[in-house]
Write an enzyme that holds these catalytic residues in place. Structure first.
Site, PDB file in Angstrom:
ATOM      1  N   PRO A 235     -42.927   2.283  -5.907  1.00 44.81           N
ATOM      2  CA  PRO A 235     -42.336   3.573  -6.274  1.00 44.81           C
ATOM      3  C   PRO A 235     -42.524   4.011  -7.736  1.00 44.81           C
ATOM      4  O   PRO A 235     -42.175   5.143  -8.074  1.00 44.81           O
ATOM      5  CB  PRO A 235     -40.849   3.369  -5.969  1.00 44.81           C
ATOM      6  CG  PRO A 235     -40.632   1.900  -6.000  1.00 44.81           C
ATOM      7  CD  PRO A 235     -41.913   1.275  -5.572  1.00 44.81           C
TER       8      PRO A 235
ATOM      9  N   TYR B 161     -49.508  11.735 -12.956  1.00 49.24           N
ATOM     10  CA  TYR B 161     -48.074  11.746 -12.672  1.00 49.24           C
ATOM     11  C   TYR B 161     -47.638  13.095 -12.090  1.00 49.24           C
ATOM     12  O   TYR B 161     -46.860  13.148 -11.141  1.00 49.24           O
ATOM     13  CB  TYR B 161     -47.281  11.412 -13.941  1.00 49.24           C
ATOM     14  CG  TYR B 161     -45.814  11.172 -13.675  1.00 49.24           C
ATOM     15  CD1 TYR B 161     -45.381   9.948 -13.157  1.00 49.24           C
ATOM     16  CD2 TYR B 161     -44.865  12.163 -13.907  1.00 49.24           C
ATOM     17  CE1 TYR B 161     -44.039   9.732 -12.880  1.00 49.24           C
ATOM     18  CE2 TYR B 161     -43.523  11.960 -13.638  1.00 49.24           C
ATOM     19  CZ  TYR B 161     -43.124  10.735 -13.126  1.00 49.24           C
ATOM     20  OH  TYR B 161     -41.797  10.526 -12.848  1.00 49.24           O
TER      21      TYR B 161
ATOM     22  N   HIS C 206     -38.705  19.443 -14.748  1.00 52.97           N
ATOM     23  CA  HIS C 206     -38.892  18.634 -15.963  1.00 52.97           C
ATOM     24  C   HIS C 206     -40.304  18.798 -16.500  1.00 52.97           C
ATOM     25  O   HIS C 206     -41.268  18.656 -15.762  1.00 52.97           O
ATOM     26  CB  HIS C 206     -38.672  17.148 -15.653  1.00 52.97           C
ATOM     27  CG  HIS C 206     -37.238  16.793 -15.396  1.00 52.97           C
ATOM     28  ND1 HIS C 206     -36.799  15.499 -15.343  1.00 52.97           N
ATOM     29  CD2 HIS C 206     -36.145  17.570 -15.213  1.00 52.97           C
ATOM     30  CE1 HIS C 206     -35.488  15.495 -15.122  1.00 52.97           C
ATOM     31  NE2 HIS C 206     -35.074  16.735 -15.032  1.00 52.97           N
TER      32      HIS C 206
ATOM     33  N   TYR D 112     -38.632   5.815 -18.274  1.00 53.21           N
ATOM     34  CA  TYR D 112     -39.230   4.600 -17.712  1.00 53.21           C
ATOM     35  C   TYR D 112     -39.225   3.560 -18.828  1.00 53.21           C
ATOM     36  O   TYR D 112     -39.897   3.753 -19.845  1.00 53.21           O
ATOM     37  CB  TYR D 112     -40.675   4.853 -17.272  1.00 53.21           C
ATOM     38  CG  TYR D 112     -40.821   5.675 -16.005  1.00 53.21           C
ATOM     39  CD1 TYR D 112     -40.783   7.073 -16.030  1.00 53.21           C
ATOM     40  CD2 TYR D 112     -41.024   5.051 -14.778  1.00 53.21           C
ATOM     41  CE1 TYR D 112     -40.941   7.813 -14.864  1.00 53.21           C
ATOM     42  CE2 TYR D 112     -41.194   5.797 -13.606  1.00 53.21           C
ATOM     43  CZ  TYR D 112     -41.148   7.162 -13.651  1.00 53.21           C
ATOM     44  OH  TYR D 112     -41.300   7.893 -12.503  1.00 53.21           O
TER      45      TYR D 112
ATOM     46  N   LYS E 123     -44.977   8.479  -6.042  1.00 54.69           N
ATOM     47  CA  LYS E 123     -46.063   9.103  -5.286  1.00 54.69           C
ATOM     48  C   LYS E 123     -45.895   9.149  -3.769  1.00 54.69           C
ATOM     49  O   LYS E 123     -46.580   9.917  -3.092  1.00 54.69           O
ATOM     50  CB  LYS E 123     -47.383   8.348  -5.580  1.00 54.69           C
ATOM     51  CG  LYS E 123     -47.908   8.552  -6.972  1.00 54.69           C
ATOM     52  CD  LYS E 123     -48.622   9.886  -7.086  1.00 54.69           C
ATOM     53  CE  LYS E 123     -48.836  10.302  -8.511  1.00 54.69           C
ATOM     54  NZ  LYS E 123     -47.872  11.256  -9.026  1.00 54.69           N
TER      55      LYS E 123
HETATM   56  P1  FAD Z   1     -40.426   8.223   6.478  1.00 53.49           P
HETATM   57  O1  FAD Z   1     -39.640   8.980   5.499  1.00 53.49           O
HETATM   58  O2  FAD Z   1     -40.242   6.755   6.568  1.00 53.49           O
HETATM   59  O3  FAD Z   1     -40.172   8.890   7.898  1.00 53.49           O
HETATM   60  C1  FAD Z   1     -40.563   8.281   9.108  1.00 53.49           C
HETATM   61  C2  FAD Z   1     -39.586   8.683  10.192  1.00 53.49           C
HETATM   62  O4  FAD Z   1     -40.015   8.154  11.434  1.00 53.49           O
HETATM   63  C3  FAD Z   1     -38.194   8.135   9.936  1.00 53.49           C
HETATM   64  O5  FAD Z   1     -37.263   9.182  10.044  1.00 53.49           O
HETATM   65  C4  FAD Z   1     -38.014   7.085  11.035  1.00 53.49           C
HETATM   66  O6  FAD Z   1     -36.674   6.976  11.438  1.00 53.49           O
HETATM   67  C5  FAD Z   1     -38.893   7.653  12.134  1.00 53.49           C
HETATM   68  N1  FAD Z   1     -39.367   6.676  13.106  1.00 53.49           N
HETATM   69  C6  FAD Z   1     -39.705   5.371  12.903  1.00 53.49           C
HETATM   70  N2  FAD Z   1     -40.113   4.829  14.054  1.00 53.49           N
HETATM   71  C7  FAD Z   1     -40.061   5.793  15.003  1.00 53.49           C
HETATM   72  C8  FAD Z   1     -40.388   5.829  16.376  1.00 53.49           C
HETATM   73  N3  FAD Z   1     -40.825   4.753  17.024  1.00 53.49           N
HETATM   74  N4  FAD Z   1     -40.217   6.985  17.046  1.00 53.49           N
HETATM   75  C9  FAD Z   1     -39.771   8.085  16.407  1.00 53.49           C
HETATM   76  N5  FAD Z   1     -39.454   8.115  15.091  1.00 53.49           N
HETATM   77  C10 FAD Z   1     -39.598   6.975  14.404  1.00 53.49           C
HETATM   78  N6  FAD Z   1     -41.834   8.826  -3.131  1.00 53.49           N
HETATM   79  C11 FAD Z   1     -42.074   9.819  -4.037  1.00 53.49           C
HETATM   80  O7  FAD Z   1     -43.013  10.603  -3.829  1.00 53.49           O
HETATM   81  N7  FAD Z   1     -41.313  10.003  -5.164  1.00 53.49           N
HETATM   82  C12 FAD Z   1     -40.295   9.174  -5.448  1.00 53.49           C
HETATM   83  O8  FAD Z   1     -39.594   9.406  -6.439  1.00 53.49           O
HETATM   84  C13 FAD Z   1     -40.037   8.068  -4.543  1.00 53.49           C
HETATM   85  N8  FAD Z   1     -39.029   7.218  -4.768  1.00 53.49           N
HETATM   86  C14 FAD Z   1     -38.689   6.315  -3.793  1.00 53.49           C
HETATM   87  C15 FAD Z   1     -37.581   5.532  -4.021  1.00 53.49           C
HETATM   88  C16 FAD Z   1     -37.189   4.625  -3.059  1.00 53.49           C
HETATM   89  C17 FAD Z   1     -35.982   3.765  -3.346  1.00 53.49           C
HETATM   90  C18 FAD Z   1     -37.908   4.507  -1.819  1.00 53.49           C
HETATM   91  C19 FAD Z   1     -37.465   3.541  -0.735  1.00 53.49           C
HETATM   92  C20 FAD Z   1     -39.013   5.294  -1.592  1.00 53.49           C
HETATM   93  C21 FAD Z   1     -39.421   6.191  -2.567  1.00 53.49           C
HETATM   94  N9  FAD Z   1     -40.524   7.013  -2.379  1.00 53.49           N
HETATM   95  C22 FAD Z   1     -40.829   7.955  -3.341  1.00 53.49           C
HETATM   96  C23 FAD Z   1     -41.321   6.927  -1.165  1.00 53.49           C
HETATM   97  C24 FAD Z   1     -40.935   7.978  -0.116  1.00 53.49           C
HETATM   98  O9  FAD Z   1     -39.549   7.923   0.142  1.00 53.49           O
HETATM   99  C25 FAD Z   1     -41.736   7.758   1.177  1.00 53.49           C
HETATM  100  O10 FAD Z   1     -43.097   7.666   0.843  1.00 53.49           O
HETATM  101  C26 FAD Z   1     -41.516   8.896   2.190  1.00 53.49           C
HETATM  102  O11 FAD Z   1     -40.283   8.734   2.837  1.00 53.49           O
HETATM  103  C27 FAD Z   1     -42.626   8.947   3.254  1.00 53.49           C
HETATM  104  O12 FAD Z   1     -42.330   9.910   4.225  1.00 53.49           O
HETATM  105  P2  FAD Z   1     -42.769   9.723   5.742  1.00 53.49           P
HETATM  106  O13 FAD Z   1     -42.309  10.941   6.451  1.00 53.49           O
HETATM  107  O14 FAD Z   1     -44.186   9.339   5.797  1.00 53.49           O
HETATM  108  O15 FAD Z   1     -41.986   8.439   6.248  1.00 53.49           O
HETATM  109  C1  DHB Z   2     -37.173   8.412  -8.724  1.00 50.74           C
HETATM  110  C2  DHB Z   2     -37.871   7.518  -7.940  1.00 50.74           C
HETATM  111  C3  DHB Z   2     -39.063   7.002  -8.396  1.00 50.74           C
HETATM  112  O1  DHB Z   2     -39.762   6.151  -7.627  1.00 50.74           O
HETATM  113  C4  DHB Z   2     -39.573   7.377  -9.633  1.00 50.74           C
HETATM  114  O2  DHB Z   2     -40.737   6.851 -10.055  1.00 50.74           O
HETATM  115  C5  DHB Z   2     -38.873   8.283 -10.412  1.00 50.74           C
HETATM  116  C6  DHB Z   2     -37.661   8.792  -9.951  1.00 50.74           C
HETATM  117  C7  DHB Z   2     -35.901   8.953  -8.216  1.00 50.74           C
HETATM  118  O3  DHB Z   2     -35.466   8.525  -7.144  1.00 50.74           O
HETATM  119  O4  DHB Z   2     -35.308   9.822  -8.878  1.00 50.74           O
END
Ligand code: FAD
Ligand code: DHB
Length: 397
Positions: free
Chosen positions: A293, A385, A72, A201, A297
């Site tokens: 969210p 962004y 995009h 948005y 980021k």
């Molecule tokens: P996580 O993905 O949480 O991974 C951590 C892992 O550790 C998990 O698999 C968990 O099961 C595991 N774990 C936990 N405890 C233990 C343990 N004791 N031992 C072993 N393993 C363990 N970010 C964006 O950049 N863009 C977006 O558009 C965006 N939209 C989002 C929309 C939603 C609805 C949500 C909920 C989040 C969104 N985010 C977005 C945020 C993004 O999903 C997170 O920042 C991302 O998952 C971070 O990755 P991570 O690997 O640090 O953590």
């Molecule tokens: C999506 C999630 C977000 O947090 C955002 O700012 C834009 C898009 C998505 O899940 O597509």
């Protein structure tokens, strides 16, 4: 078991770190409490910054993303029932975002890890870490009923916000900054052709709404709701009705509706841990920080952290340099606070805040007016962004 880097958590942070280390010839073991199926199906983020896309491509895990991801060049800001396109590509000198679900990135990274037979253990229990304040870090866990231990040089805490690594640091060492928002997002996936080619948005008197997508046939939509909203109170018809209202325009915009196959509520917070390191434990991704969210980021920050960590570990193993590891936290935190700022700013620009006499709403409209009419203001949004560069001015990794 003995390895160089023990990685707790197989989310995007842990899996990408393992991949980057493998490419540098550094051994690691990844352990994860959930099943492979669970992490491969967990619905979360969808927007990848240019730098994230470039890194996945450069390290050989971008093939499916290049085929299936949607590039995009702009987004729409919608307020006062009118749409305003922000030309990200033009404003940033050619940068873009890619819509590709986080769990697809996770699948690609797991596939790569299995192809080169990197150790990755799912469904572990009772995870404990110790010894990271000295020279003998260890990760203890149960797997298939057996007690196991990984002795390692360093531990990477990539276990997300609710993981055990951050709370394992002795009290008084880490400082936490936190802001909780009085709302959440109700997110859905629907079999419905997205009504726009680009993300929308929307600021609306009834609350924020976001139109996103996963494929040309699947819409991803979000609605501002109470932080403790009960999904059961949101039958499909109510969700569509509310989304239609919040995304309406003067010229009759309508969403395409279709069967909803996933619903979930996310509470929203800003959270930062400082420092992101203690002894031989390095925190990365959501284990160290959370953003609301709105700026998309979270995943991208997790990617930036592990890129810096992998680089610092490579320097340590290759030429014995200790300094990059010592600077890990400071380098990450600079970007983390920039992302905190943009995420907070977009959140406060677009959401409905309860109470007051409408001052906040009028203020938001004035700010949106500026962002959509001043090239300088629009450029600030577009640069943040699409993602600030991995190497910030004055910082050589
Ligand atoms: P996580 O993905 O949480 O991974 C951590 C892992 O550790 C998990 O698999 C968990 O099961 C595991 N774990 C936990 N405890 C233990 C343990 N004791 N031992 C072993 N393993 C363990 N970010 C964006 O950049 N863009 C977006 O558009 C965006 N939209 C989002 C929309 C939603 C609805 C949500 C909920 C989040 C969104 N985010 C977005 C945020 C993004 O999903 C997170 O920042 C991302 O998952 C971070 O990755 P991570 O690997 O640090 O953590
Ligand atoms: C999506 C999630 C977000 O947090 C955002 O700012 C834009 C898009 C998505 O899940 O597509």
């Amino acid at each position: 078991m003995r390895t160089q880097v023990g990685i707790v958590g197989a989310g995007p942070a842990g899996l990408l770190l393992a991949h980057l280390l493998y490419q540098q010839g550094i051994e690691s073991v990844v352990i994860e409490t959930q099943s492979r199926k669970h992490v491969e199906e967990r619905v979360r983020a969808g927007v990848l910054e240019q730098g994230t896309v470039d890194l996945l491509n450069a390290t050989g895990v971008g093939e499916r993303m290049r085929r299936e991801g949607l590039v995009h060049h702009g987004i729409e800001l919608r307020f006062d029932r009118r749409g305003h396109r922000m030309d990200l590509h033009d404003l940033t000198g050619g940068r873009a975002i890619t819509v590709y679900a986080q769990h697809e990135v996770v699948k690609d990274l797991i596939q790569a890890r299995l192809t080169y037979r990197g150790p990755l253990v799912f469904e572990v229990e009772a995870v404990r870490i110790e010894g990271f304040d000295g020279d003998t870090p260890g990760i203890h866990y149960r797997s298939g009923g057996e007690e196991c231990e990984i002795a390692c040089d360093y531990i990477a805490g990539c276990d997300g916000f609710h993981g055990i690594c951050r709370p394992s640091v002795p009290a008084g060492i880490l400082r936490v900054y936190e802001k909780i928002y009085p709302f959440g997002w109700l997110g859905i996936l629907a079999e419905a052709k997205p009504a726009s080619d680009e993300l929308i948005y929307a600021n609306h008197e009834r609350g924020f709404a976001l139109l996103s997508m996963r494929t040309p046939q699947v819409s991803r939509l979000y609605l501002q709701c109470r932080p403790d909203e009960n999904v059961a109170e949101w039958p499909d018809e109510r969700i569509w009705e509310e989304l239609q209202k919040r995304l309406e325009t003067q010229d009759g915009f309508r969403l395409n509706e279709g069967p909803i196959f996933q619903k979930g509520v996310t509470a929203m917070r800003s959270f930062v841990t400082e420092p992101m390191q203690y002894g031989r434990l390095f925190l990365a991704g959501d284990a160290a920080h959370i953003v609301p969210p709105t700026g998309a980021k979270g995943l991208n920050l997790a990617v930036a952290d592990v890129r810096i960590l992998a680089h610092a570990l490579a320097r340590r193993y290759r030429d014995g340099a200790a300094e990059p590891l010592e600077r890990y936290s400071a380098i990450c935190l600079r970007r983390v606070w920039r992302a905190q700022h943009i995420s907070w700013w977009m959140t406060s620009l677009l959401h409905r805040f309860e109470g007051g006499d409408g001052f906040e709403y009028r203020r938001q409209l004035a700010e949106l007016d500026q962002v959509t009419t001043s090239r300088a203001a629009a450029t600030v949004l577009a640069e943040n962004y699409t993602g600030i560069p991995f190497e910030l001015p004055g910082e050589k990794l």
